[in-house]
Scaffold this active site. Structure first.
Site, PDB file in Angstrom:
ATOM      1  N   GLU A  83     -31.900   9.368  20.160  1.00 10.13           N
ATOM      2  CA  GLU A  83     -31.807  10.738  20.271  1.00 10.13           C
ATOM      3  C   GLU A  83     -32.851  11.443  20.944  1.00 10.13           C
ATOM      4  OE1 GLU A  83     -29.326  12.409  18.908  1.00 10.13           O
ATOM      5  OE2 GLU A  83     -28.209  10.385  18.660  1.00 10.13           O
ATOM      6  N   SER A  89       1.159  -0.819 -37.899  1.00  4.35           N
ATOM      7  CA  SER A  89       0.841  -1.937 -38.744  1.00  4.35           C
ATOM      8  C   SER A  89      -0.803  -2.236 -38.328  1.00  4.35           C
ATOM      9  CB  SER A  89       1.460  -3.171 -38.505  1.00  4.35           C
ATOM     10  OG  SER A  89       2.905  -3.009 -39.181  1.00  4.35           O
TER      11      SER A  89
END
Lengths: 763, 148
Positions: A170, A450
């Site tokens: 870069e 239940s």
């Protein structure tokens, strides 16, 4: 007086105005630069992680579980593990090259496994180590509105190969320019003029950073000028290292769904599932090469482009002598090595994420969560979570096959927790678990059927001077006034069973016996038990409460059952372990809390009856050996018209609850046994919990009793069962019909002592 | 006279049974030991938290990996880093829940944190573990006593 403007004075004024405006512009840009770079540089989302897995000498280990964990962490199998993220499993030896996490350093380890336990762990030098830790899987984040995701690196975390590669590709002149490189600009200018288009950029790393931080990617002269001014100002205020580090943390590398991957820290994690320190040269080359065109060179979407670009970068590195020429071809021949998309910090488990968010919001502002880079370590077990998700989908498909398309809209929720500590290991809030939306695990409030019965029976067993497991209950027709109407409960099999022992009534889930028991105990006693089990809401005083009209969410229900499974010790369920700040210091922890709510002995009796649910009751079907080794117990639940199918069960260290039903509350063809229990079974069969040792209950004594009359029996008598009693509450009547086969209960020392004490007290 | 002989006889039986009972750890339960009945060193444990802490640190885990974690936890506790000490103890619990040494430290840590009820609950929980020694049981009973 008339002022005459000469050409010179006009030019002077224009020049002054130009300088004033330029100075103002520079001042504005300068202010933006310093504000941005000195204030909070980046908004860092909170990251959410699953638990990290410790592998310790002496600990239980399940091979398939371990392999699944490694697979989820994107470890790859290699005959000769030589770099972080590789392993080999042969016979009873796992050789693994750990990536390193927290205080666990990266390195090669050998784990030896014998009889389901870790017998030895050695490091690369063959030296024995007690414990190693796998890194946790990232499971989500709390993102800011722009959805930028990054892992912030400091200078010491940046490997030199990354710096060399960035500078080579870069900005080779980075350490020599002052923010702008005229040579690069002229080179780019002539290239672009020649091409009559924008073909080349002449931007330095500082200019790129300025562009990324302050400007759009639009390529105009005006923007270029602004960018150049900003670059000069950045160089004026900051050192080269600070600028390079800012660049490394800021660059855009990829888009993953709505999430934008920024910085090399996150890039390494996103593409290679590891930290930047562990990257190989070719991986660094790939990431840096992607900067030219993150989409064009995305290795998942365009692997060929990515490979060419990576190899070009490697060539440049070799020319610059940053990598050895002898290794170049080896690097170039390597596959891209991208990990599967499963290892991504997107929000993967929506229902669990919901729980985490709820807990977090009690202590943190939304903005803190989205910007401060908090690290949230949770209790989620990714292997269990994946299995629970898979098995709820699999079971739904099986049920659709069996019952037809009318179950296509069937919904579900399931939760798995560690019994002792209350750690939430897995949560599913939908039959399509990956879908965001209504989270039934916390928001579906449904009649529990239940599932309420153990609460009623525990109320009775806690009154151990009045009730034990063989206390005879009445399961004959019941008819009482309730709310101006006659209430006549029925059993599921539509039969009456007469006089039956209490434990049989529970594991057979008889409604009438349970309703009578509840009525005998009274609403206040039952409410007291509810409160002890962590249920905060008040019960409605209708007898139907005792057989399941009470409504709870799956989350509330499993919290109550946690107290039962943990022998009477309440521990609030928690999804988070701790939260660390950006520096790695603990910001907040969610410690293991415990409160003894009920004495362990009555709970032990209840758990015995719940174990019978697996042996002979509504959840029968498992081999006895498994039931014993897991100390398993459970309860099925079915609401009126089969609108809700529930099952809750404990096995080993795990407590798992499952609910199935329709969102619009229409009836299903499912009972607790035919629906929710199937999910539970599929899940438990898949993960195979480790066996556990039973706790010691010195005040408990086991006696052979008859399954019908509850009186003393013997091992050789028919219909006998070994039943636990709190010492002093056991039956001692031997009916004449069993006088030959019955075993007279032995008095132990405690009995004798109690009687002697009584004599002394009375004497 | 007969009553007197009966009482003597029963007293002898009672003493013998008590001795036998104390030899068998299985019949010692959380509420069957009264700390006051023990020696003055136990009284010291109750009254001097530093002495108690030293005794707790001497209780080792059977599992070496758990012991390593306990050493870390003890170091954190000594340094006053209670959150970190707790994290280590929870880490140890994830390896095994059958080590009294972990629960003892959790009970102690909660006592140091001023969470007396929780300290007591951890002690009660530990008393359900099968393989803990009489000394561990006694120390756990100290936490039951300390919290009341």
């Amino acid at each position: 007086m008339k002022i005459k403007f000469t050409l010179g004075s006009l030019a002077l004024i224009a020049l002054v105005i130009f300088f004033v405006l330029s100075a103002a512009l520079v001042a504005i840009i300068d202010s933006r630069v310093t504000n941005k770079l000195e204030g909070i540089l980046w908004t860092i989302p909170a990251k959410i992680y699953a638990r990290s897995l410790d592998i310790a000498e002496g600990s239980k280990v399940n091979k398939s579980y371990l392999i699944r964990e490694l697979d989820m962490l994107s470890y790859s199998e290699n005959e000769n593990p030589s770099k972080p993220g590789e392993f080999r499993y042969q016979k009873n030896n796992l050789k693994i090259f750990l990536r390193g996490y927290d205080d666990q350093k990266s390195g090669l380890f050998d784990i030896f496994i014998e009889e389901g336990k870790v017998s030895k762990i050695t490091n690369q030098l063959g030296i024995s180590v007690d414990i190693i830790r796998l890194e946790p899987i990232a499971i989500g984040g709390m993102y800011p509105s722009h959805m930028e995701d990054r892992i912030l690196l400091n200078w010491s975390q940046v490997p030199s190969i990354l710096i060399d590669t960035i500078l080579s590709i870069e900005d080779q002149n980075f350490f020599n320019h002052r923010g702008i490189s005229l040579r690069s600009i002229f080179r780019a200018f002539f290239t672009n003029v020649k091409a009559r288009d924008i073909e080349q950029g002449g931007s330095t790393i500082t200019q790129q950073l300025a562009k990324n931080l302050f400007f759009t990617s639009e390529q105009t002269i005006k923007r270029k000028v602004m960018e150049a001014i900003a670059a000069l100002l950045i160089e004026f205020h900051y050192s080269k290292e600070e600028i390079l580090l800012a660049y490394i943390n800021d660059v855009f590398l990829a888009q993953s769904g709505k999430r934008a991957i920024h910085g090399f820290g996150m890039g390494a994690q996103h593409f290679f599932g590891t930290s930047v320190a562990n990257l190989e040269a070719e991986q660094v080359a790939l990431l840096v090469g992607m900067l030219k065109g993150p989409s064009l060179y995305n290795p998942r979407r365009n692997p060929n482009n990515a490979t060419s670009r990576r190899n070009l970068v490697l060539d440049i590195l070799q020319k610059g002598r940053y990598i050895d020429s002898s290794l170049l071809e080896d690097y170039k021949s390597r596959p891209l090595g991208i990990v599967s998309p499963s290892f991504r910090s997107e929000t993967k488990y929506p229902a669990f994420h919901d729980l985490v968010r709820l807990e977090l919001r009690e202590n943190y502002e939304d903005s803190e969560l989205r910007t401060q880079g908090l690290k949230v370590q949770t209790n989620l077990d990714p292997v269990l979570q994946d299995s629970l998700e898979y098995n709820i989908k699999k079971t739904k498909n099986q049920l659709v096959k069996k019952y037809g398309d009318r179950l296509i809209e069937l919904e579900g929720a399931a939760i798995a927790v560690d019994i002792s500590t209350g750690e939430i290991k897995a949560v599913v809030g939908s039959s399509d678990p990956a879908k965001f939306g209504f989270n039934r695990s916390i928001n579906a409030i449904r009649p529990i059927g239940s599932l309420v019965k153990p609460f009623i029976y525990l109320t009775a067993l806690n009154k151990y001077d009045q009730y034990n497991l063989t206390t005879i209950l009445d399961d004959s027709k019941l008819s009482i006034q309730s709310g101006g109407e006659i209430w006549e409960p029925n059993n599921f099999d539509k039969k009456f069973h007469g006089k039956i022992p209490l434990h049989v009534a529970l594991w057979q889930s008889y409604n009438i016996a349970s309703a009578r028991l509840g009525l005998d105990l009274g609403y206040d006693s039952v409410q007291e038990t509810f409160n002890k089990l962590g249920i905060v809401k008040s019960i409605e005083r209708y007898p139907s409460l005792f057989i399941g009209s009470f409504e709870m969410s799956p989350f509330e229900a499993i919290q109550s059952y946690q107290v039962i499974a943990a022998d009477g010790f309440y521990s609030p369920l928690r999804s988070i372990r701790d939260i660390k700040d950006l520096k790695g210091d603990i910001d907040l922890s969610y410690p293991y809390k415990i409160e003894q709510r009920i004495r362990p002995e009555p709970v032990h009796l209840l758990k015995f009856a719940m174990k019978q649910t697996f042996i002979s009751g509504t959840a029968r079907g498992y081999p006895r050996k498994k039931i014993d080794s897991w100390e398993a117990g459970g309860k099925t639940g079915t609401s009126d018209d089969q609108r809700d199918s529930w099952f809750v069960g404990f096995a080993g260290d795990l407590l798992v609850l499952v609910w199935l039903g329709f969102d619009d509350n229409r009836p299903t063809p499912l009972t607790g046994r035919s629906g929710a229990l199937e999910v539970w079974k599929n899940f438990i069969n898949d993960i195979q919990p480790s066996s556990i040792e039973r706790n010691d209950f010195p005040r408990i004594k086991y006696i052979w009793t008859d399954k019908k009359d509850g009186l003393v029996s013997g091992e050789k008598c028919k219909n006998s069962l070994l039943v636990p009693f709190i010492i002093g509450t056991e039956p001692n009547t031997i009916p004449s019909v069993r006088s030959k086969c019955a075993t007279k209960p032995k008095r132990n020392q405690s009995d004798v002592m109690q009687k002697l004490k009584k004599v002394f007290e009375e004497g | 006279m007969n009553n007197f002989r009966l009482i003597i006889f029963l007293s002898v039986v009672f003493v013998l049974l008590s001795c036998a009972s104390n030899q068998n750890n299985k019949y010692i339960t959380s509420d069957s030991i009264s700390v006051e009945e023990f020696s003055s060193s136990v009284e010291l444990l109750v009254s001097d938290i530093n002495f108690l802490e030293d005794e707790i640190f001497k209780i080792n885990a059977k599992n070496p990996s758990v012991q390593r974690i306990l050493v870390n936890s003890d170091a954190y506790l000594k340094a006053g880093k209670l959150i970190q000490a707790n994290s280590e103890l929870e880490r140890a619990l994830r390896i095994t829940k059958k080590e009294g040494a972990i629960y003892l430290r959790l009970a102690h840590l909660r006592l140091v944190q001023g969470l007396l009820d929780e300290s007591k609950s951890f002690a009660s929980r530990a008393l359900l573990i099968n393989e803990i020694s009489s000394w561990e049981r006694l120390l756990l009973n100290v936490y039951l006593k300390s919290s009341t």
